[in-house]
Each structure stands twice: as C-alpha cells, then as structure tokens.
Scaffold this active site. Structure first.
Site, short mmCIF file in Angstrom:
data_model
loop_
_atom_site.label_atom_id
_atom_site.label_comp_id
_atom_site.label_asym_id
_atom_site.label_seq_id
_atom_site.Cartn_x
_atom_site.Cartn_y
_atom_site.Cartn_z
N THR A 70 0.74 -1.25 0.03
CA THR A 70 0.10 -0.13 0.14
C THR A 70 0.86 1.30 0.17
O THR A 70 2.05 1.32 0.50
CB THR A 70 -0.85 0.12 1.37
OG1 THR A 70 -1.65 -1.17 1.27
CG2 THR A 70 -1.68 1.13 1.59
N VAL B 217 -13.23 -4.75 2.33
CA VAL B 217 -12.66 -3.30 2.21
C VAL B 217 -11.86 -3.23 3.37
O VAL B 217 -11.97 -3.62 4.57
CB VAL B 217 -13.80 -2.21 2.28
CG1 VAL B 217 -13.10 -0.83 2.38
CG2 VAL B 217 -14.58 -2.17 1.03
N THR C 178 -0.29 1.41 7.15
CA THR C 178 -0.23 0.23 6.12
C THR C 178 0.01 -1.26 6.90
O THR C 178 0.53 -1.02 7.94
CB THR C 178 1.22 0.10 5.04
OG1 THR C 178 0.96 -0.99 4.49
CG2 THR C 178 2.18 0.65 5.76
N GLY C 179 -0.73 -2.12 6.54
CA GLY C 179 -0.67 -3.53 7.24
C GLY C 179 -1.79 -4.27 7.22
O GLY C 179 -2.73 -4.06 6.37
N GLY D 260 -5.29 -4.83 7.44
CA GLY D 260 -6.10 -3.60 7.35
C GLY D 260 -7.16 -3.90 8.76
O GLY D 260 -7.84 -2.97 9.23
N1 ASP Z 1 -3.93 -1.91 4.77
C1 ASP Z 1 -3.96 -2.53 3.50
C2 ASP Z 1 -5.14 -3.35 3.57
O1 ASP Z 1 -5.60 -3.76 4.51
C3 ASP Z 1 -2.96 -3.81 3.14
C4 ASP Z 1 -1.53 -3.04 3.14
O2 ASP Z 1 -1.24 -2.05 3.55
O3 ASP Z 1 -0.81 -3.62 2.67
O4 ASP Z 1 -6.08 -3.17 2.67
#
Ligand code: ASP
Length: 329
Positions: A198, A227, A249-250, A252
């Site tokens: 992300t 989502v 980011t991570g 979600g």
């Molecule tokens: N946070 C994003 C989600 O869960 C994924 C990511 O940050 O890599 O959609």
C-alpha cells in the site's frame, strides 16, 4: 519610583510576549515537509535492482512533493501528488500495481483527509479508476459524502470525467502469480509474505495545514468486496491541524479495529505524548496481538515518525528541518 519600576517591568513583559509570539509564528510558519510509505511486509527477498528502483522512485517523488511545499503549495496537493505517482507505478500495491482478489479481479481503495477542517473523501472497491486517490479528493470536494463504493463511485467518476481505464490497464502477471502462491499457502496472514505494499503520504505545508492520503489494492487473495483500513477515515488515514497526520499500512482488519491513525493523534492531543512515542507505542501494541504493519506520521512542527513491526517498510521523508531520507529495512 515604584510606579516607574512597574511600568518598565510591564513594558519588558509585553516585549517578551511579542517576541515569543513572533518566534512561535516564525517556527510554525517555517516548518513544512512530507513523509511517504510504500507498504510494510516481508521485503527481505527483494533483489538489489528492485530495491534501487523502489528507492529511486521514492526519492524522486519526495523531491517533487517537497518542491510543491517549498513553493507554497498545499499539503493536500503534495500528498495527492505523491500518492498518484505511486499509483502510476507497478512497484507498489496501489493503482497500476494493485494485487488481486481471490476471484482474480483487482479492487482498489483510497482516502484523503484535510486537517484544516477535517474534510475527507474516500473510495472503495473501485476497478476502473486510473487514480483512486484523485477520485477520493473529488468525493471530498464535489459531494456531500465521505465514502463512495464500487459502482456508485465509478458512476460519479464518469460524471465528473475523472480518468477511467479498461481493467486490463491494471493487469499484472506478477500479481496473478502472487495470488496463486497465496492460495496455496495455509496462512491467513498473507500481508507478511507480500513484497508489494500500500502507499501513503502525510504532509505539513507552510500554512500549518496537515493532510494525509492512502491508496491500496488491498491484500492478495482478499474476498471480493472486502474493504480494508485504507479508505476508512481514522484507520488508514487521519489529519488534524495542530496535532498530526497519519497514513497506515498493514493488516487492515486490525487497523480498523484499533482505529490506528486517529489513535496516534488522540494520544498526542490528550496525553501530551510526542509524535515518536505515540506512533511507536501503538505499533508495539499491535505486535502483541500479531497485527503487522506500520505507519508514517508528521506533526505540526514537521517532526516525523515511521515505525513498523514487520521485516521492512518502504518509507521516506523530506522536511525543511531534516535531510532527504529513504529506507526499506
Ligand atoms: N492496509 C491494506 C489493507 O488492509 C494492506 C496493506 O497496507 O498492505 O487493505
């Protein structure tokens, strides 16, 4: 005599007050900068060439976004610019580089927030919008709503003539392979395995306005219609003038349940914590429940923080108080 002393003391006091006020105006007016991320995860398998490509893209984007701020541009313009640059690149999981759902379709989410008045715009599950972050900003500016999803968001995009592309624009053999691999894995924590992430940006402009923006293709092998935190204001994105701006980011689902982006600013606002303490504490707390990821943040004095609890996080910052910085591990 006493009267004269008193008058001198009062004059000195007023002078001191004027000086402090001017100093604080100068400091806050002069502080500006931007922080960006390109996702957190297990990035250790990246080839040296790939690392360099990523670092160069982050560096170039930071330099251009910094220039926007240096020239007196708004933090909203700077974060939208940075995120749309990453969306147009296949190096990141957003826009053109988006990962696939379990049904081999790419669905994207994005959000943007203006800390000056807490106005916010977001889109979720869009499939044909070239730059989801630009559409998110249009939701903020041209509708009475905060979040538009799927078909409705795409109808709105057509109405306002936002750039629409064919689904094939986002196609990526690499990301399809990634999906097939993820399907084979007996792990529900595929974010840890992902080498593509992300994107997000937070900025403080010369007028003291903070803005934050985040964009993603979500998580590989996610259910159609799932989502994550990225378009959820308070989870993936938060901006509040005089306090801070955050982009996450991570994994979600955890970032939604713990309202991570807003939580950082809440701790600063009510507990008087520093940006560094508030943001690194929450990332440590998330690790305790095996919630992986990272955040980038900036405060009203252009202090920045970029903690993560994964193997790496693509990140970088450039402020008028600190040198250009880019790192992955
Ligand atoms: N946070 C994003 C989600 O869960 C994924 C990511 O940050 O890599 O959609």
């Amino acid at each position: 005599m006493l009267g004269q002393d008193y008058q001198i003391r009062m004059k000195l006091k007023v002078l001191f007050l004027i000086l402090t006020l001017n100093m604080s105006l100068i400091t806050s007016a002069e502080s500006f900068g931007i922080v960006v991320h390109g996702g957190a995860g297990v990035l250790s398998g990246l080839s040296i060439e790939r690392q360099q490509e990523i670092e160069n893209k982050v560096k170039d984007t930071l330099i251009s976004a910094y220039k926007i701020l240096e020239d007196g541009g708004s933090s909203m313009d700077a974060v939208e610019f940075a995120v749309s640059e990453f969306e147009d690149s296949t190096l990141f999981n957003a826009g053109k580089g988006s990962v696939y759902n379990s049904d081999e379709v790419q669905e994207m989410d994005a959000s943007i927030m203006n800390g000056a008045d807490r106005s916010a715009g977001a889109v979720a599950s869009v499939q044909i919008i070239k730059n989801p972050i630009k559409l998110a900003r249009k939701v903020l500016e041209e509708t009475d709503h905060v979040l538009l999803v799927g078909r409705g968001a795409e109808i709105f995009a057509k109405d306002i003539e936002e750039t629409i592309v064919d689904r094939s624009y986002f196609h990526s053999e690499k990301n399809l392979k990634r999906l097939k691999k993820a399907k084979k894995r007996i792990s529900d924590n595929n974010i840890i395995e992902d080498k593509i992430g992300t994107v997000g940006a937070v900025a403080l402009d010369k007028n003291g306005n903070i803005a934050a923006a985040t964009s993603t293709g979500g998580m590989t092998n996610k259910m159609p219609g799932r989502v994550g935190d990225t378009p959820i204001i308070g989870s993936g994105t938060w901006a509040q003038n005089d306090v801070c701006g955050v982009s996450s980011t991570g994994h979600g689902e955890f970032f939604i349940k713990y309202q991570v982006a807003k939580e950082v600013c809440t701790r600063i606002e009510y507990l008087n914590e520093t940006l560094e303490k508030a943001s690194s504490d929450i990332i440590k707390e998330l690790l305790k429940i095996d919630a992986r990821g990272g955040i980038i943040a900036i405060d009203k004095n252009a202090n920045t923080s970029m903690p993560f609890n994964t193997d790496g996080m693509i990140r970088g910052s450039f402020t008028n108080k600190s040198e250009l910085y880019v790192a992955i591990y």
